[in-house]
Design an enzyme around this catalytic site. Sequence first.
Site, PDB file in Angstrom:
ATOM      1  N   TYR A 146       0.842  -1.205   0.000  1.00  0.00           N
ATOM      2  CA  TYR A 146       0.000   0.000   0.000  1.00  0.00           C
ATOM      3  C   TYR A 146       0.875   1.251   0.000  1.00  0.00           C
ATOM      4  O   TYR A 146       0.742   2.129  -0.856  1.00  0.00           O
ATOM      5  CB  TYR A 146      -0.910  -0.022   1.238  1.00  0.00           C
ATOM      6  N   VAL A 212      -4.298  -4.451  19.429  1.00  0.00           N
ATOM      7  CA  VAL A 212      -3.353  -5.222  18.625  1.00  0.00           C
ATOM      8  C   VAL A 212      -1.939  -5.047  19.195  1.00  0.00           C
ATOM      9  O   VAL A 212      -1.477  -3.910  19.388  1.00  0.00           O
ATOM     10  CB  VAL A 212      -3.417  -4.779  17.147  1.00  0.00           C
ATOM     11  N   ARG A 219      -0.284   7.006  17.262  1.00  0.00           N
ATOM     12  CA  ARG A 219      -0.844   7.666  16.092  1.00  0.00           C
ATOM     13  C   ARG A 219      -1.159   9.113  16.488  1.00  0.00           C
ATOM     14  O   ARG A 219      -1.383   9.402  17.663  1.00  0.00           O
ATOM     15  CB  ARG A 219      -2.144   6.993  15.620  1.00  0.00           C
ATOM     16  N   ASP A 296       5.468   2.142  14.387  1.00  0.00           N
ATOM     17  CA  ASP A 296       5.530   2.515  15.806  1.00  0.00           C
ATOM     18  C   ASP A 296       4.945   3.894  16.072  1.00  0.00           C
ATOM     19  O   ASP A 296       4.301   4.147  17.073  1.00  0.00           O
ATOM     20  CB  ASP A 296       7.000   2.564  16.268  1.00  0.00           C
TER      21      ASP A 296
HETATM   22  C1  UGA Z   1      -4.371   3.360   8.127  1.00  0.00           C
HETATM   23  C2  UGA Z   1      -3.980   3.449   6.643  1.00  0.00           C
HETATM   24  O1  UGA Z   1      -3.218   2.386   6.253  1.00  0.00           O
HETATM   25  C3  UGA Z   1      -3.292   4.715   6.287  1.00  0.00           C
HETATM   26  O2  UGA Z   1      -3.159   4.850   4.896  1.00  0.00           O
HETATM   27  C4  UGA Z   1      -4.072   5.878   6.701  1.00  0.00           C
HETATM   28  O3  UGA Z   1      -3.303   7.044   6.466  1.00  0.00           O
HETATM   29  C5  UGA Z   1      -4.401   5.775   8.150  1.00  0.00           C
HETATM   30  O4  UGA Z   1      -5.026   4.540   8.485  1.00  0.00           O
HETATM   31  C6  UGA Z   1      -5.386   6.867   8.441  1.00  0.00           C
HETATM   32  O5  UGA Z   1      -6.462   6.639   8.955  1.00  0.00           O
HETATM   33  O6  UGA Z   1      -5.064   8.004   8.079  1.00  0.00           O
HETATM   34  P1  UGA Z   1      -3.270   2.782  10.483  1.00  0.00           P
HETATM   35  O7  UGA Z   1      -2.876   4.015  11.211  1.00  0.00           O
HETATM   36  O8  UGA Z   1      -2.448   1.564  10.762  1.00  0.00           O
HETATM   37  O9  UGA Z   1      -3.250   3.081   8.918  1.00  0.00           O
HETATM   38  O10 UGA Z   1      -4.817   2.505  10.792  1.00  0.00           O
HETATM   39  P2  UGA Z   1      -5.687   1.700  11.856  1.00  0.00           P
HETATM   40  O11 UGA Z   1      -6.255   0.514  11.183  1.00  0.00           O
HETATM   41  O12 UGA Z   1      -6.660   2.661  12.431  1.00  0.00           O
HETATM   42  O13 UGA Z   1      -4.684   1.173  12.985  1.00  0.00           O
HETATM   43  C7  UGA Z   1      -4.107   2.002  13.939  1.00  0.00           C
HETATM   44  C8  UGA Z   1      -3.506   1.136  15.032  1.00  0.00           C
HETATM   45  O14 UGA Z   1      -4.549   0.530  15.810  1.00  0.00           O
HETATM   46  C9  UGA Z   1      -2.648  -0.027  14.540  1.00  0.00           C
HETATM   47  O15 UGA Z   1      -1.583  -0.210  15.436  1.00  0.00           O
HETATM   48  C10 UGA Z   1      -3.586  -1.229  14.639  1.00  0.00           C
HETATM   49  O16 UGA Z   1      -2.880  -2.443  14.784  1.00  0.00           O
HETATM   50  C11 UGA Z   1      -4.376  -0.868  15.876  1.00  0.00           C
HETATM   51  N1  UGA Z   1      -5.723  -1.472  16.007  1.00  0.00           N
HETATM   52  C12 UGA Z   1      -6.600  -1.462  14.981  1.00  0.00           C
HETATM   53  C13 UGA Z   1      -6.113  -1.998  17.241  1.00  0.00           C
HETATM   54  O17 UGA Z   1      -5.335  -2.039  18.210  1.00  0.00           O
HETATM   55  N2  UGA Z   1      -7.373  -2.506  17.371  1.00  0.00           N
HETATM   56  C14 UGA Z   1      -8.274  -2.509  16.371  1.00  0.00           C
HETATM   57  O18 UGA Z   1      -9.411  -2.983  16.580  1.00  0.00           O
HETATM   58  C15 UGA Z   1      -7.878  -1.970  15.130  1.00  0.00           C
END
Ligand code: UGA
Length: 338
Positions: A146, A212, A219, A296
């Site tokens: 991605y 997770v 973030r 991270d």
């Molecule tokens: C996603 C997309 O891949 C990016 O392109 C995008 O920029 C970003 O979201 C966004 O919303 O702007 P990510 O930040 O990994 O990336 O999105 P999430 O799926 O919201 O995950 C954030 C964190 O929460 C990760 O560490 C994930 O493992 C964790 N998570 C997710 C949990 O702990 N529990 C859940 O139920 C879902």
Amino acid sequence: MKILLLGAGGFIGSHLVEHLLERGEHEIVGVDITAEKLEGISGSAFTFHELDIHEVPDDLVRESDVVVDLIAYANPSIYVEAPLSVYQLNFEANMRIVHHCVNHGKRLIQYSTSEVYGKAGNNTALYREDESDLVMGPVSKQRWIYAAAKQLLERVIHAYSLQGDLEFTIIRPFNFIGPRIDYLVPAGTMGGPRVFAHFMSALLEGGPMHLVDGGHVHRTFLSIYDANEAFQTVLDRPEARNEIYNFGNPSNDTTIRELSTLMTDIYTRLAGDPPRSEVVEVSGETFYGAGYEDMDRVPPDISKLVALGWEPQHDLAKTLELTIGYYLEQAREAATSA
Ligand code: UGA
């Protein structure tokens, strides 16, 4: 101006339509495979075409002044489950739009992702658009297809502009939150939407809130309303031509574990009762499948956009309050009409 908004029916797109209609300055032509999130959003300056990105006719680009491209798969679960589809949509299909813009001399505002910065490693600095290295994981961790597809799209757009063939602005969103984000799933579902939607489902239904890998990663979340204003800034300001901008809020930095606590506290205050949900730890591999790898931290430097006059107005608590409030209202309405 006539603005062609590709992905108008998505979370970000539907908010941009609402925002632009409220401003009343431009004509908006929306394209998406669904108009579900546009329910109740209308105006004489808005027309909608239910089309797949592959079906967007050249004429729609030719007749517009600016093309805004939001179309992409953007949920990490899809990167793991269907990496080839992610490449095909996020790079190949989007390249067709880039070519239309080049052919017709149209300005392209391309939504990319904060994920192009990749893994922080030992880097503790904020991510800067024109200086930071972009660091991906190995090919065997297919999640990175991605970020790699989005990065290549950015590089091709940039290369066209170096040749004088394309005027662009690239936007890198950092975890936007607001009403209509993703979609709610039955609490306890693995994979699927992004973290806010999962936690919201857990709170509403009283199911497990999955953390997770312990929820230790960071973030920085940005309110969708601040994101709309950021878009307005790059649309209006001539300095934003041929530039890349982080759309984020470094002050809203939090771990995912802290996010679960904050959302629970806000939910309790707004709902009047504590939720029945409880935190359950799960590994990334169990939640998303083999090939998942996390980042991270994803901290944006926003000074480039702030220099154009934009500043985020919503702290994390306010951002969550507005969005959790929206979902509680939806749940109340559903309960009374049932
Ligand atoms: C996603 C997309 O891949 C990016 O392109 C995008 O920029 C970003 O979201 C966004 O919303 O702007 P990510 O930040 O990994 O990336 O999105 P999430 O799926 O919201 O995950 C954030 C964190 O929460 C990760 O560490 C994930 O493992 C964790 N998570 C997710 C949990 O702990 N529990 C859940 O139920 C879902």
